[in-house]
Write a protein that holds these residues in place. Structure first.
Motif: not given
Length: 393
Positions: A216-224
């Motif tokens: 899931l290369k686009s995944a992250g945490l917090g504001p997008q």
């Protein structure tokens, strides 16, 4: 036509043209729904037998700016991230670091002294299924989440302090009729138990044990959105007078990070659909994150949920598993796994049908009832077009 509707309609003309060239599959379905419910953006994807069979995105990233969304845009998932935290808990169980019946006292007691007996006796499985007696967000809880003292601690340390303070000031209270109480604090406690069991921060675990193995290369945490850029679908806050304010960056663009295990992830619809497809395969399809029997238990109903006055199209009753709801709609053959998530500025919906090995995700950068109705309408149409139609003889 309202001012917001006029802006959305104008933006939609440009964005629809762009999206039609981009995907040519779902634009014709999504754009009318986006326009009907006056949303800035709407995106969706369908996964079948582990492969994405359709995806699309229409609308604009932010009201007032002519920046069309794309299929690569990141959207906030809100509480749809709870299933990811539950999956990490399943990993800890598979590795023998936690048990389904591990208690708060057993795991956190040595580092959070003074736990009250009833609170200490709550099990991991009760926390995952919202049956612990810990309430939904209250004014007192919000004061803990949004506390200036949090800046003096790491997230791991402040979770423990928050748990200690709530335990000291409150007693468990189970409402009559059902032990189900949807609790973000409960999932923050799960996060703390995972951290204690693994010796690693929850933020690291969701990245290395969920995002990276699944690609899931686009995944992250917090504001997008990247700070200072409009490079994702920006969330919008709506006040009690209906005033809409885009919130692209900073603390106001997401919920407090201390309750991250309850849901602060973001990603694009293709990656979100990949997560749905992995769950639809019930762990039989790689990567082998957890044992199939563990995932099946996470998917199983633990408690019935009753909705006295459901919204149109929403089932009156259903069940809750571990990070997943279970509902039987009039357009599904049987109960399906489903969850919605919102940080009050965005909305996301995920549906997983393990019997048909299919998943549907729908997301928008706007909150509220119109957004909920739009996502449900899109999900229903996509289910009929790609899941039920494919299942027919």
């Amino acid at each position: 036509m309202s001012h917001i509707a006029k802006v959305l309609a104008l933006a939609g003309i440009v964005a629809f043209s762009n999206a039609a060239r981009a995907d040519g599959v779902l634009s014709d379905l999504l754009e009318p729904i986006r326009a009907q419910y006056e949303l800035p953006a709407l995106a969706a994807a369908v996964v079948k037998d582990g492969k994405i069979v359709a995806q699309g995105a229409v609308g604009v990233r932010v009201l007032g700016k002519d920046i069309p969304v794309t299929q690569e845009d990141r959207f906030h998932l809100g509480s749809d991230g709870k299933a990811m935290t539950a999956t990490i808990a399943g990993m800890m169980i598979d590795e023998g670091k936690l048990r389904w019946d591990s208690t708060i006292g057993e795991v956190l007691g040595p580092i959070v002294p003074g736990l009250k007996p009833k609170f200490a006796a709550i099990t991991l499985e009760q926390l995952l299924s919202h049956t612990s007696g810990i309430p939904s967000d209250t004014e007192d809880l919000l004061k803990l989440y949004f506390n200036a003292e949090a800046f003096d601690y790491t997230l791991t340390a402040y979770r423990l302090r928050m748990i200690s303070e709530w335990n000291s000031a409150h007693d468990l209270s189970v409402p009559s009729g059902s032990t189900f109480q949807y609790s973000n604090l409960g999932y923050a406690i799960v996060g703390a138990m995972i951290e204690q069991a693994s010796g690693k921060p929850w933020e690291e675990l969701i990245t290395t044990r969920i995002f990276e193995p699944l690609g899931l290369k686009s995944a992250g945490l917090g504001p997008q959105a990247t700070f200072g850029k409009y490079d994702a679908a920006i969330g919008h806050a709506v006040d009690e007078n209906g005033k809409v304010t885009p919130r692209p960056w900073g603390p106001s663009a997401d919920g407090p990070a201390v309750v991250g295990p309850a849901g602060i992830a973001h990603m694009n619809v293709a990656d979100f659909a990949t997560w749905a497809g992995w769950n639809a395969g019930e762990g039989k399809r790689g990567p082998a994150l957890i044992k199939p029997e563990t995932l099946k238990r996470l998917h199983q109903a633990h408690i019935k949920t009753e909705i006295p006055h459901p919204k149109p199209g929403t089932p009156k009753s259903g069940s809750y598993a571990c990070g997943w709801g279970l509902s039987h709609f009039d357009w599904t053959d049987k109960p399906v796994l489903i969850h919605t998530g919102s940080n009050s500025m965005n909305l996301a919906m995920i549906l997983v049908d393990v019997e048909h090995d299919a998943g549907i995700v729908a997301v928008t950068n706007f909150p509220g009832e119109k957004a909920d109705a739009a996502l449900l309408a899109a999900t229903k149409e996509l289910y009929a077009r790609y899941v039920k139609a494919k299942a027919a003889p």
